[in-house]
Design an enzyme around this catalytic site. Sequence first.
Site, PDB file in Angstrom:
ATOM      1  N   THR A 280      32.677 -45.422 -13.728  1.00 14.56           N
ATOM      2  CA  THR A 280      32.397 -45.406 -12.280  1.00 14.56           C
ATOM      3  C   THR A 280      33.528 -46.055 -11.494  1.00 14.56           C
ATOM      4  OG1 THR A 280      30.907 -46.354 -10.635  1.00 14.56           O
ATOM      5  CG2 THR A 280      31.063 -47.528 -12.705  1.00 14.56           C
ATOM      6  N   ASP A 281      33.627 -45.684 -10.222  1.00 14.75           N
ATOM      7  CA  ASP A 281      34.620 -46.334  -9.349  1.00 14.75           C
ATOM      8  C   ASP A 281      34.249 -47.786  -9.054  1.00 14.75           C
ATOM      9  OD1 ASP A 281      32.429 -45.843  -7.680  1.00 14.75           O
ATOM     10  OD2 ASP A 281      33.565 -44.724  -6.164  1.00 14.75           O
ATOM     11  N   GLU A 282      32.988 -48.161  -9.345  1.00  9.85           N
ATOM     12  CA  GLU A 282      32.548 -49.522  -9.010  1.00  9.85           C
ATOM     13  C   GLU A 282      33.262 -50.595  -9.826  1.00  9.85           C
ATOM     14  OE1 GLU A 282      28.401 -50.214  -8.619  1.00  9.85           O
ATOM     15  OE2 GLU A 282      28.017 -48.218  -7.849  1.00  9.85           O
TER      16      GLU A 282
ATOM     17  N   TYR B  31      25.639 -54.463 -13.133  1.00  9.91           N
ATOM     18  CA  TYR B  31      25.891 -53.065 -13.522  1.00  9.91           C
ATOM     19  C   TYR B  31      27.390 -52.796 -13.627  1.00  9.91           C
ATOM     20  CZ  TYR B  31      26.913 -48.122 -12.897  1.00  9.91           C
ATOM     21  OH  TYR B  31      27.454 -46.864 -13.039  1.00  9.91           O
TER      22      TYR B  31
ATOM     23  N   LYS C 148      29.854 -51.945 -16.897  1.00  8.35           N
ATOM     24  CA  LYS C 148      30.629 -50.694 -16.999  1.00  8.35           C
ATOM     25  C   LYS C 148      32.119 -51.039 -17.162  1.00  8.35           C
ATOM     26  CE  LYS C 148      29.550 -46.949 -16.783  1.00  8.35           C
ATOM     27  NZ  LYS C 148      29.088 -45.991 -17.828  1.00  8.35           N
TER      28      LYS C 148
HETATM   29  P1  NAD Z   1      20.789 -42.057 -15.252  1.00  7.67           P
HETATM   30  O1  NAD Z   1      20.233 -43.439 -15.174  1.00  7.67           O
HETATM   31  O2  NAD Z   1      20.202 -40.976 -14.417  1.00  7.67           O
HETATM   32  O3  NAD Z   1      20.733 -41.537 -16.773  1.00  7.67           O
HETATM   33  C1  NAD Z   1      21.060 -42.357 -17.860  1.00  7.67           C
HETATM   34  C2  NAD Z   1      20.569 -41.672 -19.128  1.00  7.67           C
HETATM   35  O4  NAD Z   1      20.966 -42.487 -20.251  1.00  7.67           O
HETATM   36  C3  NAD Z   1      19.049 -41.510 -19.195  1.00  7.67           C
HETATM   37  O5  NAD Z   1      18.715 -40.216 -19.654  1.00  7.67           O
HETATM   38  C4  NAD Z   1      18.617 -42.577 -20.188  1.00  7.67           C
HETATM   39  O6  NAD Z   1      17.436 -42.231 -20.894  1.00  7.67           O
HETATM   40  C5  NAD Z   1      19.831 -42.649 -21.099  1.00  7.67           C
HETATM   41  N1  NAD Z   1      19.959 -43.955 -21.776  1.00  7.67           N
HETATM   42  C6  NAD Z   1      19.900 -45.187 -21.193  1.00  7.67           C
HETATM   43  N2  NAD Z   1      20.038 -46.140 -22.140  1.00  7.67           N
HETATM   44  C7  NAD Z   1      20.211 -45.492 -23.321  1.00  7.67           C
HETATM   45  C8  NAD Z   1      20.408 -45.947 -24.653  1.00  7.67           C
HETATM   46  N3  NAD Z   1      20.483 -47.261 -24.962  1.00  7.67           N
HETATM   47  N4  NAD Z   1      20.555 -45.008 -25.635  1.00  7.67           N
HETATM   48  C9  NAD Z   1      20.494 -43.689 -25.328  1.00  7.67           C
HETATM   49  N5  NAD Z   1      20.282 -43.215 -24.096  1.00  7.67           N
HETATM   50  C10 NAD Z   1      20.150 -44.111 -23.097  1.00  7.67           C
HETATM   51  O7  NAD Z   1      22.351 -42.226 -14.957  1.00  7.67           O
HETATM   52  P2  NAD Z   1      23.363 -41.273 -14.176  1.00  7.67           P
HETATM   53  O8  NAD Z   1      23.328 -41.589 -12.745  1.00  7.67           O
HETATM   54  O9  NAD Z   1      23.181 -39.895 -14.652  1.00  7.67           O
HETATM   55  O10 NAD Z   1      24.754 -41.840 -14.753  1.00  7.67           O
HETATM   56  C11 NAD Z   1      25.305 -41.333 -15.963  1.00  7.67           C
HETATM   57  C12 NAD Z   1      26.647 -41.992 -16.220  1.00  7.67           C
HETATM   58  O11 NAD Z   1      27.536 -41.740 -15.131  1.00  7.67           O
HETATM   59  C13 NAD Z   1      26.588 -43.505 -16.364  1.00  7.67           C
HETATM   60  O12 NAD Z   1      27.493 -43.888 -17.375  1.00  7.67           O
HETATM   61  C14 NAD Z   1      27.037 -44.011 -15.008  1.00  7.67           C
HETATM   62  O13 NAD Z   1      27.627 -45.293 -15.119  1.00  7.67           O
HETATM   63  C15 NAD Z   1      28.051 -42.965 -14.633  1.00  7.67           C
HETATM   64  N6  NAD Z   1      28.290 -42.776 -13.196  1.00  7.67           N
HETATM   65  C16 NAD Z   1      27.236 -42.554 -12.355  1.00  7.67           C
HETATM   66  C17 NAD Z   1      27.471 -42.294 -11.010  1.00  7.67           C
HETATM   67  C18 NAD Z   1      26.345 -42.000 -10.049  1.00  7.67           C
HETATM   68  O14 NAD Z   1      26.592 -41.791  -8.854  1.00  7.67           O
HETATM   69  N7  NAD Z   1      25.087 -41.937 -10.466  1.00  7.67           N
HETATM   70  C19 NAD Z   1      28.786 -42.285 -10.532  1.00  7.67           C
HETATM   71  C20 NAD Z   1      29.840 -42.532 -11.421  1.00  7.67           C
HETATM   72  C21 NAD Z   1      29.574 -42.759 -12.748  1.00  7.67           C
HETATM   73  O1  TDX Z   2      17.008 -47.474  -0.434  1.00  7.52           O
HETATM   74  C1  TDX Z   2      18.235 -47.633  -0.415  1.00  7.52           C
HETATM   75  N1  TDX Z   2      18.847 -47.898   0.777  1.00  7.52           N
HETATM   76  C2  TDX Z   2      20.191 -48.077   0.898  1.00  7.52           C
HETATM   77  O2  TDX Z   2      20.685 -48.323   2.018  1.00  7.52           O
HETATM   78  C3  TDX Z   2      19.059 -47.527  -1.608  1.00  7.52           C
HETATM   79  C4  TDX Z   2      18.424 -47.236  -2.940  1.00  7.52           C
HETATM   80  C5  TDX Z   2      20.413 -47.704  -1.468  1.00  7.52           C
HETATM   81  N2  TDX Z   2      20.989 -47.983  -0.260  1.00  7.52           N
HETATM   82  C6  TDX Z   2      22.451 -48.104  -0.161  1.00  7.52           C
HETATM   83  C7  TDX Z   2      23.120 -48.976  -1.189  1.00  7.52           C
HETATM   84  C8  TDX Z   2      24.470 -48.303  -1.338  1.00  7.52           C
HETATM   85  O3  TDX Z   2      25.358 -48.744  -0.321  1.00  7.52           O
HETATM   86  O4  TDX Z   2      22.965 -46.796  -0.388  1.00  7.52           O
HETATM   87  C9  TDX Z   2      24.189 -46.828  -1.115  1.00  7.52           C
HETATM   88  C10 TDX Z   2      24.039 -46.035  -2.409  1.00  7.52           C
HETATM   89  O5  TDX Z   2      23.124 -46.741  -3.247  1.00  7.52           O
HETATM   90  P1  TDX Z   2      22.790 -46.269  -4.754  1.00  7.52           P
HETATM   91  O6  TDX Z   2      22.274 -44.876  -4.735  1.00  7.52           O
HETATM   92  O7  TDX Z   2      21.966 -47.328  -5.382  1.00  7.52           O
HETATM   93  O8  TDX Z   2      24.244 -46.174  -5.382  1.00  7.52           O
HETATM   94  P2  TDX Z   2      25.420 -47.245  -5.655  1.00  7.52           P
HETATM   95  O9  TDX Z   2      24.918 -48.634  -5.729  1.00  7.52           O
HETATM   96  O10 TDX Z   2      26.510 -46.939  -4.677  1.00  7.52           O
HETATM   97  O11 TDX Z   2      25.860 -46.796  -7.145  1.00  7.52           O
HETATM   98  C11 TDX Z   2      25.910 -45.398  -7.502  1.00  7.52           C
HETATM   99  O12 TDX Z   2      27.233 -44.917  -7.513  1.00  7.52           O
HETATM  100  C12 TDX Z   2      28.068 -45.395  -8.525  1.00  7.52           C
HETATM  101  C13 TDX Z   2      25.257 -45.149  -8.860  1.00  7.52           C
HETATM  102  O13 TDX Z   2      23.922 -45.634  -8.837  1.00  7.52           O
HETATM  103  C14 TDX Z   2      26.050 -45.788  -9.965  1.00  7.52           C
HETATM  104  O14 TDX Z   2      25.494 -45.459 -11.223  1.00  7.52           O
HETATM  105  C15 TDX Z   2      27.468 -45.283  -9.892  1.00  7.52           C
HETATM  106  O15 TDX Z   2      28.262 -45.938 -10.823  1.00  7.52           O
END
Ligand code: NAD
Ligand code: TDX
Length: 332
Positions: free
Chosen positions: A121-123, A148, A152
């Site tokens: 992630t960019d975080e 988190y 990562k």
């Molecule tokens: P998510 O929480 O929707 O899905 C995570 C999945 O991993 C789930 O299916 C869960 O059951 C599985 N999992 C969790 N712990 C596990 C374990 N110990 N063993 C096996 N499976 C396990 O997450 P997401 O939003 O789809 O993110 C996926 C990946 O992308 C992560 O690595 C996250 O850091 C990265 N990422 C997410 C975002 C975003 O915006 N959501 C952005 C950049 C990177």
């Molecule tokens: O109810 C809400 N109200 C609100 O204002 C929630 C749930 C979030 N927020 C804000 C927090 C953040 O500034 O919205 C923005 C986005 O929040 P999230 O969806 O929780 O994302 P963020 O914390 O930015 O992280 C996401 O992007 C990077 C993913 O959850 C991560 O897995 C990924 O690495």
Amino acid sequence: MKIIVTGGAGFIGSNFVHYVYRERPDWHITVLDALTYAGNKANLDGLDPSRVTLVEGNIMDADLVNNLVSENDAIVHYAAESHNDNSLDNPRPFVDTNIIGTYTILEAVRKFGKRLHHISTDEVYGDLELDDPHKFTETTAYNPSSPYSSTKAGSDLLVRAWIRSFGVKATISNCSNNYGPYQHVEKFIPRQITEVLEGRRPKLYGEGKNVRDWVHTEDHSSAVLTILEKGVEGETYLIGADGEKDNKSVVELILTTLGKEADAYDHVTDRPGHDMRYAIDSTKLRTQLGWEPKYTDFETGLKDTIEWYKQNPDWWKPQKAETEAKYKAQAQ
Ligand code: NAD
Ligand code: TDX
């Protein structure tokens, strides 16, 4: 090609499985997923079981991971604990899955000499000021803020160390915020869409000035497949589609798209340590590997996503009440 997709029953992982299923019809995909609260078998509905196998198991289970890695050509590692708010409530599962889970995978690919692509992630880079002219690049120093993002960051550093010390054949990608179908209702965009669909008001943390750099999950998938096939081993690539938007604007757009007044939302308690802004410079991926995003119009992508949640209440309703009860307990 036979690949393992860890976390393939989660949001981004399952979108990648569908994408590869369509784009590479001769590949076999093994999904390794623990089916935590974030994993959902239904995300893989409609896929031919002779081409996609779901193995319910934990990435910390070294015997299982070793067996699967020995039988496959490559592993794309999405599995993680992914939600910042949960990491503030209880960090331990983040240390376990994100650090020990990634370590377990690294040891397996080291043992069997297999290709790894690690999803991050960019975080990991921390946050930017709203008026900072710079974006994150592959050389930005790591500076994570939350349990988190620090776990990562730790997982990325393990991958880098295994590349340098043991010659593991790995690449890393750091992507910006994803949106699209199958995203858990705990996350910002689906939470607000489903609040409105249930007749309640969206909840904005603090003033809503925080900026996220939105990318459609389909574009994330095409980028990861590009890196898996054309990426240079040992390299890191940043994935983003120049989609910076402040949270207030996103909530307003969700409300007006759903036929409500733009100001029909509430401000709630801010997230502790809330990162202000993320922004990705994806020049390396675009110029060196020729990748381009398709969803360059956020409004259209968001409208499609809103429509998906409208059409699929059976998918999100079972998660909704529990998720909101948890937020309520945190005054969010
Ligand atoms: P998510 O929480 O929707 O899905 C995570 C999945 O991993 C789930 O299916 C869960 O059951 C599985 N999992 C969790 N712990 C596990 C374990 N110990 N063993 C096996 N499976 C396990 O997450 P997401 O939003 O789809 O993110 C996926 C990946 O992308 C992560 O690595 C996250 O850091 C990265 N990422 C997410 C975002 C975003 O915006 N959501 C952005 C950049 C990177
Ligand atoms: O109810 C809400 N109200 C609100 O204002 C929630 C749930 C979030 N927020 C804000 C927090 C953040 O500034 O919205 C923005 C986005 O929040 P999230 O969806 O929780 O994302 P963020 O914390 O930015 O992280 C996401 O992007 C990077 C993913 O959850 C991560 O897995 C990924 O690495």
